[in-house]
Design an enzyme around this catalytic site. Structure first.
Site, PDB file in Angstrom:
ATOM      1  N   HIS A  95       0.838  -1.194   0.000  1.00  0.00           N
ATOM      2  CA  HIS A  95       0.000   0.000   0.000  1.00  0.00           C
ATOM      3  C   HIS A  95       0.873   1.244   0.000  1.00  0.00           C
ATOM      4  O   HIS A  95       1.980   1.241   0.509  1.00  0.00           O
ATOM      5  CB  HIS A  95      -0.983   0.015   1.179  1.00  0.00           C
ATOM      6  CG  HIS A  95      -0.352  -0.048   2.524  1.00  0.00           C
ATOM      7  ND1 HIS A  95       0.211  -1.195   3.057  1.00  0.00           N
ATOM      8  CD2 HIS A  95      -0.206   0.897   3.478  1.00  0.00           C
ATOM      9  CE1 HIS A  95       0.677  -0.956   4.263  1.00  0.00           C
ATOM     10  NE2 HIS A  95       0.431   0.318   4.551  1.00  0.00           N
ATOM     11  N   HIS A  97       0.892   5.242   1.039  1.00  0.00           N
ATOM     12  CA  HIS A  97       0.265   6.295   1.833  1.00  0.00           C
ATOM     13  C   HIS A  97       0.257   7.585   1.025  1.00  0.00           C
ATOM     14  O   HIS A  97       1.281   7.995   0.488  1.00  0.00           O
ATOM     15  CB  HIS A  97       1.046   6.551   3.127  1.00  0.00           C
ATOM     16  CG  HIS A  97       0.987   5.439   4.105  1.00  0.00           C
ATOM     17  ND1 HIS A  97       0.097   5.424   5.152  1.00  0.00           N
ATOM     18  CD2 HIS A  97       1.705   4.296   4.197  1.00  0.00           C
ATOM     19  CE1 HIS A  97       0.275   4.332   5.856  1.00  0.00           C
ATOM     20  NE2 HIS A  97       1.239   3.619   5.291  1.00  0.00           N
TER      21      HIS A  97
END
Length: 123
Positions: A95, A97
């Site tokens: 992922h 940010h």
């Protein structure tokens, strides 16, 4: 990967998405509007993610920025990919940010974000 929080069907209601990734708001935001671009297929780290998926994550970034801009009006952004436990990664699912920054937001630009998180919050 049923134990992975991002692989749970309840956590796959993306704000915006493409074929390989989707955007979720962070449940422990560093600043208002803090979002994540999460891969749809489970891979543990960014470096283990196929190049075409990495590119797809980045292709989603302008749409994510537009949503955050419209709703939160930040003055700037930090992009952060934590890789491995030593790199601050708490959820072993790739992922990115997307952290909106605001004038006077109390985050230091001189130290990594994970050092600024309260103890116990995922990075």
């Amino acid at each position: 990967m049923t134990a992975c929080v991002f692989c749970q069907p309840a956590n796959q209601h993306y704000v915006v998405e493409n074929d390989v990734a989707g955007m979720l708001y962070d449940t422990h935001p560093v600043t208002p509007g803090h979002a994540l671009i999460v891969t749809k297929q489970h891979t543990a780290t960014f470096f283990k993610t196929p190049l075409e998926v990495q590119v797809g994550m980045l292709a989603l970034l302008p749409k994510v920025k537009a949503i955050i801009d419209a709703n939160y009006h930040p003055a700037g952004y930090n992009l952060d990919v934590n890789i491995g436990r030593a790199g601050g990664q708490a959820i072993m699912h790739t992922h990115l940010h997307v952290i909106p920054r605001y004038r006077h937001d109390q985050l230091s630009t001189n130290q990594p974000i994970q050092r600024q998180l309260p103890a116990g919050l995922p990075g």
